[in-house]
Motif scaffolding. Structure first.
Motif, PDB file in Angstrom:
ATOM      1  N   ARG A  27      15.588  -2.244 -15.813  1.00  0.00           N
ATOM      2  CA  ARG A  27      14.149  -2.374 -16.041  1.00  0.00           C
ATOM      3  C   ARG A  27      13.502  -3.093 -14.871  1.00  0.00           C
ATOM      4  N   GLY A  28      12.177  -2.902 -14.713  1.00  0.00           N
ATOM      5  CA  GLY A  28      11.447  -3.642 -13.694  1.00  0.00           C
ATOM      6  C   GLY A  28      11.309  -2.866 -12.392  1.00  0.00           C
ATOM      7  N   THR A  29      11.044  -3.610 -11.306  1.00  0.00           N
ATOM      8  CA  THR A  29      10.781  -2.979 -10.019  1.00  0.00           C
ATOM      9  C   THR A  29      12.021  -2.293  -9.462  1.00  0.00           C
ATOM     10  N   LEU A  30      13.182  -2.847  -9.711  1.00  0.00           N
ATOM     11  CA  LEU A  30      14.403  -2.197  -9.261  1.00  0.00           C
ATOM     12  C   LEU A  30      14.611  -0.884 -10.016  1.00  0.00           C
ATOM     13  N   GLY A  31      14.180  -0.832 -11.254  1.00  0.00           N
ATOM     14  CA  GLY A  31      14.267   0.397 -12.057  1.00  0.00           C
ATOM     15  C   GLY A  31      13.393   1.494 -11.487  1.00  0.00           C
ATOM     16  N   ARG A  32      12.194   1.109 -11.013  1.00  0.00           N
ATOM     17  CA  ARG A  32      11.297   2.113 -10.404  1.00  0.00           C
ATOM     18  C   ARG A  32      11.917   2.684  -9.129  1.00  0.00           C
ATOM     19  N   PHE A  33      12.479   1.779  -8.324  1.00  0.00           N
ATOM     20  CA  PHE A  33      13.141   2.223  -7.097  1.00  0.00           C
ATOM     21  C   PHE A  33      14.312   3.165  -7.436  1.00  0.00           C
ATOM     22  N   TYR A  34      15.041   2.822  -8.454  1.00  0.00           N
ATOM     23  CA  TYR A  34      16.170   3.622  -8.902  1.00  0.00           C
ATOM     24  C   TYR A  34      15.711   5.013  -9.352  1.00  0.00           C
ATOM     25  N   LYS A  35      14.588   5.087 -10.071  1.00  0.00           N
ATOM     26  CA  LYS A  35      14.058   6.372 -10.541  1.00  0.00           C
ATOM     27  C   LYS A  35      13.543   7.231  -9.386  1.00  0.00           C
ATOM     28  N   VAL A  36      13.017   6.577  -8.341  1.00  0.00           N
ATOM     29  CA  VAL A  36      12.598   7.329  -7.153  1.00  0.00           C
ATOM     30  C   VAL A  36      13.813   7.954  -6.484  1.00  0.00           C
ATOM     31  N   ILE A  37      14.902   7.221  -6.407  1.00  0.00           N
ATOM     32  CA  ILE A  37      16.138   7.739  -5.808  1.00  0.00           C
ATOM     33  C   ILE A  37      16.660   8.932  -6.642  1.00  0.00           C
ATOM     34  N   VAL A  38      16.630   8.810  -7.955  1.00  0.00           N
ATOM     35  CA  VAL A  38      17.085   9.907  -8.830  1.00  0.00           C
ATOM     36  C   VAL A  38      16.178  11.121  -8.651  1.00  0.00           C
ATOM     37  N   SER A  39      14.878  10.903  -8.519  1.00  0.00           N
ATOM     38  CA  SER A  39      13.929  12.018  -8.316  1.00  0.00           C
ATOM     39  C   SER A  39      14.202  12.737  -6.998  1.00  0.00           C
ATOM     40  N   ILE A  40      14.478  11.972  -5.953  1.00  0.00           N
ATOM     41  CA  ILE A  40      14.813  12.581  -4.657  1.00  0.00           C
ATOM     42  C   ILE A  40      16.115  13.371  -4.776  1.00  0.00           C
ATOM     43  N   PHE A  41      17.073  12.816  -5.510  1.00  0.00           N
ATOM     44  CA  PHE A  41      18.346  13.507  -5.744  1.00  0.00           C
ATOM     45  C   PHE A  41      18.117  14.846  -6.450  1.00  0.00           C
ATOM     46  N   ILE A  42      17.246  14.869  -7.461  1.00  0.00           N
ATOM     47  CA  ILE A  42      16.928  16.118  -8.177  1.00  0.00           C
ATOM     48  C   ILE A  42      16.244  17.104  -7.237  1.00  0.00           C
ATOM     49  N   PHE A  43      15.294  16.626  -6.449  1.00  0.00           N
ATOM     50  CA  PHE A  43      14.580  17.502  -5.513  1.00  0.00           C
ATOM     51  C   PHE A  43      15.541  18.121  -4.504  1.00  0.00           C
ATOM     52  N   LEU A  44      16.433  17.312  -3.965  1.00  0.00           N
ATOM     53  CA  LEU A  44      17.394  17.830  -2.987  1.00  0.00           C
ATOM     54  C   LEU A  44      18.388  18.809  -3.621  1.00  0.00           C
ATOM     55  N   SER A  45      18.701  18.581  -4.881  1.00  0.00           N
ATOM     56  CA  SER A  45      19.623  19.512  -5.542  1.00  0.00           C
ATOM     57  C   SER A  45      18.970  20.874  -5.768  1.00  0.00           C
ATOM     58  N   PHE A  46      17.640  20.897  -5.878  1.00  0.00           N
ATOM     59  CA  PHE A  46      16.940  22.175  -5.964  1.00  0.00           C
ATOM     60  C   PHE A  46      16.958  22.895  -4.615  1.00  0.00           C
ATOM     61  N   LEU A  47      16.894  22.149  -3.534  1.00  0.00           N
ATOM     62  CA  LEU A  47      16.833  22.743  -2.202  1.00  0.00           C
ATOM     63  C   LEU A  47      18.204  23.059  -1.610  1.00  0.00           C
ATOM     64  N   TYR A  48      19.232  22.314  -1.965  1.00  0.00           N
ATOM     65  CA  TYR A  48      20.542  22.495  -1.364  1.00  0.00           C
ATOM     66  C   TYR A  48      21.083  23.926  -1.499  1.00  0.00           C
TER      67      TYR A  48
END
Length: 146
Positions: A27-48
């Motif tokens: 939870r908190g600000t580290l959680g937001r950063f973590y969710k951004v990383i997961v979102s980038i991971f999902i985006f890259l998995s669509f492009l890979y």
């Protein structure tokens, strides 16, 4: 088709793992950063999978020339059949069955065979002569049951 299957599998696996990681996110600000990383991971998995894309895999196995000639031949057969049925109707021949076989040679439609079946009340020779005189088509006429 294998390309689409592998891409779908990759996306499903990525989404399932992303859901699991999002539940484990703090939870908190580290959680937001973590969710951004997961979102980038999902985006890259669509492009890979697109990096392995080969347009040759999506080519269709259609023989367009055969499909075209078959469609033209069928349309011509229906047209000739309609002409013969109208000529028979105009000549007073009822309850007949007309079969027409055509083929395409270059740009010409060739009438291969015309079979006409008539009831016993009509003479096969008279019907043959009538069709030849009206349409110029040499048809094979038989009585139904012969």
């Amino acid at each position: 088709m294998d390309y689409i299957k592998s891409w779908t599998f990759c996306i499903c696996t990525t989404l399932i793992s992303a859901v699991i990681f999002s539940f484990l996110a703090p939870r908190g600000t580290l959680g937001r950063f973590y969710k951004v990383i997961v979102s980038i991971f999902i985006f890259l998995s669509f492009l890979y999978p697109l990096s392995e894309f080969d347009a040759g895999e999506l080519s269709a196995d259609f023989d367009f020339e055969y499909e075209y000639s078959d469609a033209v031949s069928s349309a011509a057969a229906l047209e000739v059949k309609a002409l013969i049925e109208n000529a028979l109707e105009d000549g007073g021949v009822n309850y007949s069955v007309v079969e027409v076989e055509t083929s395409l040679s270059g740009e010409e439609v060739i009438i291969e065979k015309v079979k006409i079946s008539v009831t016993d009340e009509y003479s096969a020779e008279d019907v043959e002569k009538m069709i030849f005189d009206k349409l110029g088509i040499a048809a094979e006429v038989k009585r139904i049951g012969e």
